[in-house]
Design a protein around this motif. Structure first.
Motif, PDB file in Angstrom:
ATOM      1  N   HIS A 157      -2.855   4.547  72.959  1.00 53.16           N
ATOM      2  CA  HIS A 157      -3.188   3.378  71.767  1.00 53.16           C
ATOM      3  C   HIS A 157      -3.204   2.073  72.457  1.00 53.16           C
ATOM      4  CE1 HIS A 157      -2.765   6.372  68.583  1.00 53.16           C
ATOM      5  NE2 HIS A 157      -1.716   6.777  69.147  1.00 53.16           N
ATOM      6  N   PRO A 158      -4.064   0.921  71.816  1.00 48.92           N
ATOM      7  CA  PRO A 158      -3.986  -0.332  72.290  1.00 48.92           C
ATOM      8  C   PRO A 158      -2.812  -0.969  72.411  1.00 48.92           C
ATOM      9  CG  PRO A 158      -5.770   0.231  71.086  1.00 48.92           C
ATOM     10  CD  PRO A 158      -4.921   1.524  70.849  1.00 48.92           C
ATOM     11  N   VAL A 159      -2.525  -1.799  73.399  1.00 50.31           N
ATOM     12  CA  VAL A 159      -0.894  -2.351  73.782  1.00 50.31           C
ATOM     13  C   VAL A 159      -1.513  -4.036  73.372  1.00 50.31           C
ATOM     14  CG1 VAL A 159       0.761  -2.885  75.377  1.00 50.31           C
ATOM     15  CG2 VAL A 159       0.042  -0.746  74.946  1.00 50.31           C
ATOM     16  N   ALA A 160      -0.473  -4.677  72.667  1.00 52.37           N
ATOM     17  CA  ALA A 160      -0.897  -6.164  72.689  1.00 52.37           C
ATOM     18  C   ALA A 160      -0.426  -7.025  73.852  1.00 52.37           C
ATOM     19  CB  ALA A 160       0.085  -6.819  71.340  1.00 52.37           C
ATOM     20  N   LEU A 161      -1.170  -7.783  74.283  1.00 50.20           N
ATOM     21  CA  LEU A 161      -1.109  -8.577  75.651  1.00 50.20           C
ATOM     22  C   LEU A 161      -0.752 -10.180  75.086  1.00 50.20           C
ATOM     23  CD1 LEU A 161      -4.055  -7.210  77.677  1.00 50.20           C
ATOM     24  CD2 LEU A 161      -1.764  -6.449  77.511  1.00 50.20           C
ATOM     25  N   GLN A 189      -5.480 -13.472  71.425  1.00 45.97           N
ATOM     26  CA  GLN A 189      -4.713 -12.377  71.010  1.00 45.97           C
ATOM     27  C   GLN A 189      -5.575 -10.931  71.528  1.00 45.97           C
ATOM     28  OE1 GLN A 189      -1.382 -11.821  70.747  1.00 45.97           O
ATOM     29  NE2 GLN A 189      -1.851  -9.715  71.500  1.00 45.97           N
ATOM     30  N   LEU A 190      -5.251 -10.377  72.732  1.00 48.62           N
ATOM     31  CA  LEU A 190      -6.128  -9.240  73.115  1.00 48.62           C
ATOM     32  C   LEU A 190      -4.980  -7.866  73.253  1.00 48.62           C
ATOM     33  CD1 LEU A 190      -8.383 -10.919  75.705  1.00 48.62           C
ATOM     34  CD2 LEU A 190      -9.063 -10.272  73.452  1.00 48.62           C
ATOM     35  N   MET A 191      -5.793  -6.839  73.225  1.00 52.51           N
ATOM     36  CA  MET A 191      -5.090  -5.821  73.496  1.00 52.51           C
ATOM     37  C   MET A 191      -5.613  -4.699  74.627  1.00 52.51           C
ATOM     38  SD  MET A 191      -4.357  -4.829  69.575  1.00 52.51           S
ATOM     39  CE  MET A 191      -2.974  -3.751  69.439  1.00 52.51           C
ATOM     40  N   LEU A 192      -4.863  -3.875  75.250  1.00 50.67           N
ATOM     41  CA  LEU A 192      -5.475  -3.341  76.346  1.00 50.67           C
ATOM     42  C   LEU A 192      -5.044  -1.628  76.100  1.00 50.67           C
ATOM     43  CD1 LEU A 192      -6.589  -2.784  79.148  1.00 50.67           C
ATOM     44  CD2 LEU A 192      -4.220  -3.020  80.120  1.00 50.67           C
ATOM     45  N   ARG A 193      -6.141  -0.956  76.454  1.00 50.95           N
ATOM     46  CA  ARG A 193      -5.941   0.665  76.291  1.00 50.95           C
ATOM     47  C   ARG A 193      -6.365   1.313  77.674  1.00 50.95           C
ATOM     48  NH1 ARG A 193      -9.309   5.072  75.073  1.00 50.95           N
ATOM     49  NH2 ARG A 193      -8.408   6.967  74.231  1.00 50.95           N
ATOM     50  N   ASP A 222      -9.695  -6.969  70.562  1.00 49.41           N
ATOM     51  CA  ASP A 222      -9.374  -8.103  70.009  1.00 49.41           C
ATOM     52  C   ASP A 222      -8.061  -7.897  69.037  1.00 49.41           C
ATOM     53  OD1 ASP A 222     -10.089  -6.960  67.422  1.00 49.41           O
ATOM     54  OD2 ASP A 222     -11.898  -8.208  67.496  1.00 49.41           O
ATOM     55  N   ALA A 223      -7.507  -8.846  68.307  1.00 47.93           N
ATOM     56  CA  ALA A 223      -6.330  -8.626  67.650  1.00 47.93           C
ATOM     57  C   ALA A 223      -6.512  -7.756  66.198  1.00 47.93           C
ATOM     58  CB  ALA A 223      -5.906 -10.086  67.054  1.00 47.93           C
ATOM     59  N   GLU A 224      -7.631  -7.389  66.038  1.00 44.92           N
ATOM     60  CA  GLU A 224      -7.940  -6.545  64.846  1.00 44.92           C
ATOM     61  C   GLU A 224      -8.093  -5.336  65.366  1.00 44.92           C
ATOM     62  OE1 GLU A 224     -10.888  -8.564  62.884  1.00 44.92           O
ATOM     63  OE2 GLU A 224      -9.859  -9.893  62.048  1.00 44.92           O
ATOM     64  N   LEU A 259     -20.200  -2.792  75.171  1.00 41.64           N
ATOM     65  CA  LEU A 259     -19.769  -4.006  74.501  1.00 41.64           C
ATOM     66  C   LEU A 259     -19.676  -3.578  73.398  1.00 41.64           C
ATOM     67  CD1 LEU A 259     -22.587  -6.472  75.953  1.00 41.64           C
ATOM     68  CD2 LEU A 259     -20.278  -6.105  76.735  1.00 41.64           C
ATOM     69  N   GLY A 260     -18.458  -3.719  72.810  1.00 46.02           N
ATOM     70  CA  GLY A 260     -17.729  -2.938  71.535  1.00 46.02           C
ATOM     71  C   GLY A 260     -18.181  -4.289  70.278  1.00 46.02           C
ATOM     72  N   PRO A 261     -18.017  -3.702  68.995  1.00 48.12           N
ATOM     73  CA  PRO A 261     -17.973  -4.577  67.849  1.00 48.12           C
ATOM     74  C   PRO A 261     -17.129  -5.660  67.900  1.00 48.12           C
ATOM     75  CG  PRO A 261     -17.247  -2.252  67.308  1.00 48.12           C
ATOM     76  CD  PRO A 261     -17.026  -2.536  68.934  1.00 48.12           C
ATOM     77  N   GLY A 262     -16.037  -6.156  68.684  1.00 48.57           N
ATOM     78  CA  GLY A 262     -15.345  -7.099  69.056  1.00 48.57           C
ATOM     79  C   GLY A 262     -15.701  -8.169  69.922  1.00 48.57           C
ATOM     80  N   ALA A 263     -16.861  -7.749  70.617  1.00 48.26           N
ATOM     81  CA  ALA A 263     -17.694  -8.507  71.387  1.00 48.26           C
ATOM     82  C   ALA A 263     -18.710  -9.402  70.732  1.00 48.26           C
ATOM     83  CB  ALA A 263     -18.544  -7.851  72.496  1.00 48.26           C
ATOM     84  N   GLN A 264     -18.964  -8.983  69.571  1.00 49.77           N
ATOM     85  CA  GLN A 264     -19.849  -9.884  68.557  1.00 49.77           C
ATOM     86  C   GLN A 264     -21.227  -9.949  69.165  1.00 49.77           C
ATOM     87  OE1 GLN A 264     -17.636 -13.379  67.288  1.00 49.77           O
ATOM     88  NE2 GLN A 264     -16.125 -12.235  66.386  1.00 49.77           N
ATOM     89  N   VAL A 265     -21.696  -8.639  69.684  1.00 50.53           N
ATOM     90  CA  VAL A 265     -23.150  -8.697  70.167  1.00 50.53           C
ATOM     91  C   VAL A 265     -24.236  -7.983  69.074  1.00 50.53           C
ATOM     92  CG1 VAL A 265     -24.760  -7.598  71.925  1.00 50.53           C
ATOM     93  CG2 VAL A 265     -22.264  -8.200  72.540  1.00 50.53           C
ATOM     94  N   GLU A 266     -25.113  -9.060  68.687  1.00 54.52           N
ATOM     95  CA  GLU A 266     -25.910  -8.520  67.564  1.00 54.52           C
ATOM     96  C   GLU A 266     -26.948  -7.307  67.809  1.00 54.52           C
ATOM     97  OE1 GLU A 266     -27.303 -11.804  65.131  1.00 54.52           O
ATOM     98  OE2 GLU A 266     -25.443 -12.916  65.517  1.00 54.52           O
ATOM     99  N   ARG A 267     -27.491  -7.400  69.156  1.00 56.89           N
ATOM    100  CA  ARG A 267     -28.456  -6.619  69.241  1.00 56.89           C
ATOM    101  C   ARG A 267     -28.063  -5.374  69.517  1.00 56.89           C
ATOM    102  NH1 ARG A 267     -33.162  -9.337  71.918  1.00 56.89           N
ATOM    103  NH2 ARG A 267     -34.017  -7.225  72.222  1.00 56.89           N
TER     104      ARG A 267
END
Length: 169
Positions: free
Chosen positions: A51-55, A60-64, A94-96, A120-128
């Protein structure tokens, strides 16, 4: 590749190296769940049960972290053993807990893409949509390189003053 005079020693050395690297950004312990022996089935190294770990830092970012590895006897004199990483999954959230960057290498998986790549995941906010769905080629990416990006470019606060020498070692 990590080595040792026994399978267990090789895994201990491998785990110790990963633990030292992640200690630059989190106190979370890595685990190999008993994978201290040679096996035809790859073993798994995870942090926080996968599971992701808060950094620390802003934003605020997390790492898995997850790696699959194999323990092999090298065949040399003296019975040396080695740990070889077969697959890796490093993801920054991201924090969410939305995935931002996902570094993957899974040549044995269900995906037709068998080379190292980035998503690039949803948290990267890439629209294409075609970019979000793409397997962007990377070449092999080390965990240490991902940790350096987190610290140097993404605002994660290092937990150790010697992080740079550890991650470039």
């Amino acid at each position: 590749m990590t080595t040792g005079s026994s399978a267990a020693e090789a895994v201990v050395n491998y785990k110790r190296g990963i633990q030292r690297a992640v200690s630059c950004v989190t106190p979370t312990v890595v685990d190999v769940a008993g994978g201290y022996h040679a096996s035809p089935i790859p073993h798994r190294l995870t942090m926080n049960g996968g599971h992701p770990v808060a950094l620390g830092g802003q934003p605020q970012l997390m790492l898995r972290l997850q790696q699959h590895y194999r323990v092999d006897e090298t065949g040399g004199a003296g019975g040396h053993w080695r740990v070889a990483v077969l697959e890796y999954y490093y993801s920054i959230h991201d924090a969410e807990e939305k995935e931002v960057l996902l570094y993957h290498y899974h040549p044995r998986g269900n995906s037709p893409v068998e080379t190292p790549h980035l998503h690039l995941g949803p948290g990267a906010q890439v629209e294409r949509i075609e970019v979000r769905n793409a397997h962007l080629p990377t070449g092999t990416v080390s965990l240490n390189a991902v940790l350096c990006v987190l610290i140097e470019e993404m605002g994660v606060q290092p937990r150790r003053s010697d992080w740079d020498s550890i991650l470039t070692d």
